[in-house]
Design a protein around this motif. Sequence first.
Motif, PDB file in Angstrom:
ATOM      1  N   UNK A 191      11.562  25.616 -23.318  1.00  0.00           N
ATOM      2  CA  UNK A 191      10.165  26.025 -23.147  1.00  0.00           C
ATOM      3  C   UNK A 191       9.888  27.206 -24.065  1.00  0.00           C
ATOM      4  N   UNK A 192       8.935  27.020 -24.966  1.00  0.00           N
ATOM      5  CA  UNK A 192       8.573  28.043 -25.931  1.00  0.00           C
ATOM      6  C   UNK A 192       7.185  28.573 -25.564  1.00  0.00           C
ATOM      7  N   UNK A 193       7.123  29.852 -25.197  1.00  0.00           N
ATOM      8  CA  UNK A 193       5.863  30.475 -24.777  1.00  0.00           C
ATOM      9  C   UNK A 193       5.345  31.322 -25.934  1.00  0.00           C
ATOM     10  N   UNK A 194       4.109  31.053 -26.347  1.00  0.00           N
ATOM     11  CA  UNK A 194       3.503  31.788 -27.457  1.00  0.00           C
ATOM     12  C   UNK A 194       3.403  33.276 -27.159  1.00  0.00           C
ATOM     13  N   UNK A 249      -6.794  27.828 -21.946  1.00  0.00           N
ATOM     14  CA  UNK A 249      -8.240  27.933 -22.016  1.00  0.00           C
ATOM     15  C   UNK A 249      -8.721  29.021 -22.960  1.00  0.00           C
ATOM     16  N   UNK A 250      -7.790  29.725 -23.599  1.00  0.00           N
ATOM     17  CA  UNK A 250      -8.169  30.762 -24.555  1.00  0.00           C
ATOM     18  C   UNK A 250      -8.926  30.134 -25.724  1.00  0.00           C
ATOM     19  N   UNK A 251     -10.011  30.776 -26.135  1.00  0.00           N
ATOM     20  CA  UNK A 251     -10.765  30.270 -27.285  1.00  0.00           C
ATOM     21  C   UNK A 251      -9.905  30.269 -28.552  1.00  0.00           C
ATOM     22  N   UNK A 252      -8.920  31.173 -28.595  1.00  0.00           N
ATOM     23  CA  UNK A 252      -8.077  31.262 -29.783  1.00  0.00           C
ATOM     24  C   UNK A 252      -7.130  30.072 -29.890  1.00  0.00           C
ATOM     25  N   UNK A 256      -5.577  26.623 -33.332  1.00  0.00           N
ATOM     26  CA  UNK A 256      -4.736  25.426 -33.177  1.00  0.00           C
ATOM     27  C   UNK A 256      -3.306  25.728 -32.730  1.00  0.00           C
ATOM     28  N   UNK A 257      -3.188  26.263 -31.513  1.00  0.00           N
ATOM     29  CA  UNK A 257      -1.853  26.456 -30.953  1.00  0.00           C
ATOM     30  C   UNK A 257      -1.888  26.238 -29.451  1.00  0.00           C
ATOM     31  N   UNK A 258      -0.711  26.141 -28.850  1.00  0.00           N
ATOM     32  CA  UNK A 258      -0.566  25.949 -27.415  1.00  0.00           C
ATOM     33  C   UNK A 258       0.067  27.182 -26.792  1.00  0.00           C
ATOM     34  N   UNK A 259      -0.288  27.479 -25.555  1.00  0.00           N
ATOM     35  CA  UNK A 259       0.331  28.589 -24.820  1.00  0.00           C
ATOM     36  C   UNK A 259       1.816  28.302 -24.644  1.00  0.00           C
TER      37      UNK A 259
END
Length: 140
Positions: A29-32, A10-13, A18-21
């Motif tokens: 599983x790749x966490x930003x 839900x982050x505006x960024x 254009x990325x996923x958490x």
Amino acid sequence: MVKITKVKSGSIFETKESYSRIVAVDNWIFVSNTAGRNYRTREMSDDPVEQARQCFHNIEGALKSVGSCIEDVVQSRIFIPNVADARAVMDYVGERFHGIDPQRTVTCSPLGAPEFKVEIEVTAYRGASKAEVEHIEISL
């Protein structure tokens, strides 16, 4: 067939940039890169260890959303812009990863804004926490 799951917090960024958490590819599983901001209140402490604590809270919630946990983490990347904060932050990180012992990289370089004292990025493998682990000691 490969299954890919993309999770947004839900982050505006995430929308703006254009990325996923999380991007999960089967069990990987790749966490930003995750900052120490409370996503609900939008508040962020000035204290680097408190920010690290919130980073872990955010990462744990993200991992849980795809049926994983912090114990599944196999790789970590810790970004600390102020080298003077590194010892305290890494002491806390060491406590949180105790017994998990993922591969680790620590970088002391600027982040996106001066209020960010630490950011953490992880890679997990769903089920790694239940895997048989072989420990090998080497002499370098």
